[in-house]
Scaffold this motif. Structure first.
Motif: not given
Length: 272
Positions: A1-4, A189-198, A202-207, A249-253
């Protein structure tokens, strides 16, 4: 899993994040304008190369007159590139954390990126992205301390040192309504993916963006610190703003599962 994952119905528009905060997305990165009760406003970050005209026209439409200052979450190319031109045009200062000084005075480059971190086109292209320091000259003003508390040009906001992505990365928090501007401390968003970032976003929490993150131990501690604030509204440097009861709560996860979700397997320095 790479996101929440995060509920889509709690995404808020960039145009009106709160009644006094506006955002502008420039390809894959965001800048923000924060209005204040006295009629002034502050620009947070300064976008990509060649974005000066776009930011200026947006600012002229959304706000009256020049900002009182430009505040940088950090000095990576996608957050700083138009700062010098905008500061000169508006005749304002640019504020940053002291640990970002060598990257903003032309003295030092950031460490080389980890092109294998996180997967995605942005990671693969990261060795080609600008890394040389900018020189803001006399426009640069360094914050007084690691945690600068409340700055005159950002009344009502706490300025928090949140290192890890860069040594002098900072975030902004307003306790009154629980609004957090985390910069690149974490993303929606997934910052390593140009498609996702730009494009998709999709609403996801990533590092933080893995290819440019230099210190994973500090990055984890920073996310833990921001999660402890229990924000209600989050507007990050990459991804869409989010707001609602589940933000805290999502950020705590994310903080609790940071090593699993955010830290790449081939990191140069472990987060443990």
């Amino acid at each position: 899993m790479d996101h929440i994952t995060f509920p889509k119905d709690q995404v808020v528009p960039m145009e009106v994040i709160t009644p006094d905060i506006r955002g502008l997305r420039i390809v894959f990165v965001n800048v923000f304008g924060v209005a204040h009760a006295d009629g002034s406003w502050t620009l947070i970050d300064a976008g990509l190369p060649y974005s000066e005209t776009l930011i200026r026209h947006w600012a002229e439409k959304e706000f009256r007159g020049a900002p009182n200052a430009i505040l940088l979450t950090h000095g990576h190319f996608d957050h700083v590139s138009a700062a010098g031109q905008l500061a000169a045009h508006w005749n304002v200062s640019v504020y940053a954390h002291p640990d970002e000084r060598p990257y903003l005075t032309g003295e030092q480059e950031y460490p080389p990126p980890n092109f294998a971190a996180g997967g995605g086109l942005m990671s693969l292209l990261s060795p080609l992205l600008p890394r040389r320091p900018v020189n803001l000259g006399q426009r640069l003003r360094l914050l007084a301390s690691a945690d600068s508390g409340v700055l005159d040009v950002m009344p009502g906001w706490q300025i928090l040192h949140t290192p890890g992505h860069t040594p002098g990365h900072i975030s902004f928090f307003r306790e009154q309504d629980g609004t957090l501007l985390p910069g690149d401390a974490f993303c929606t968003t997934k910052p390593e993916s140009f498609f996702e970032a730009a494009i998709a976003q999709k609403p996801e929490l990533h590092g933080p963006p893995a290819y440019f993150t230099s210190d994973w131990r500090s990055a984890r501690r920073s996310v833990e610190r921001l999660a402890a604030l229990r924000p209600h509204i989050v507007a990050p440097g990459h991804g869409r703003p989010i707001a609602g009861e589940s933000v805290a709560t999502t950020l705590e996860r994310l903080a609790a599962q940071f090593d699993e979700v955010a830290v790449p397997e081939n990191r140069s320095n472990p987060a443990a």
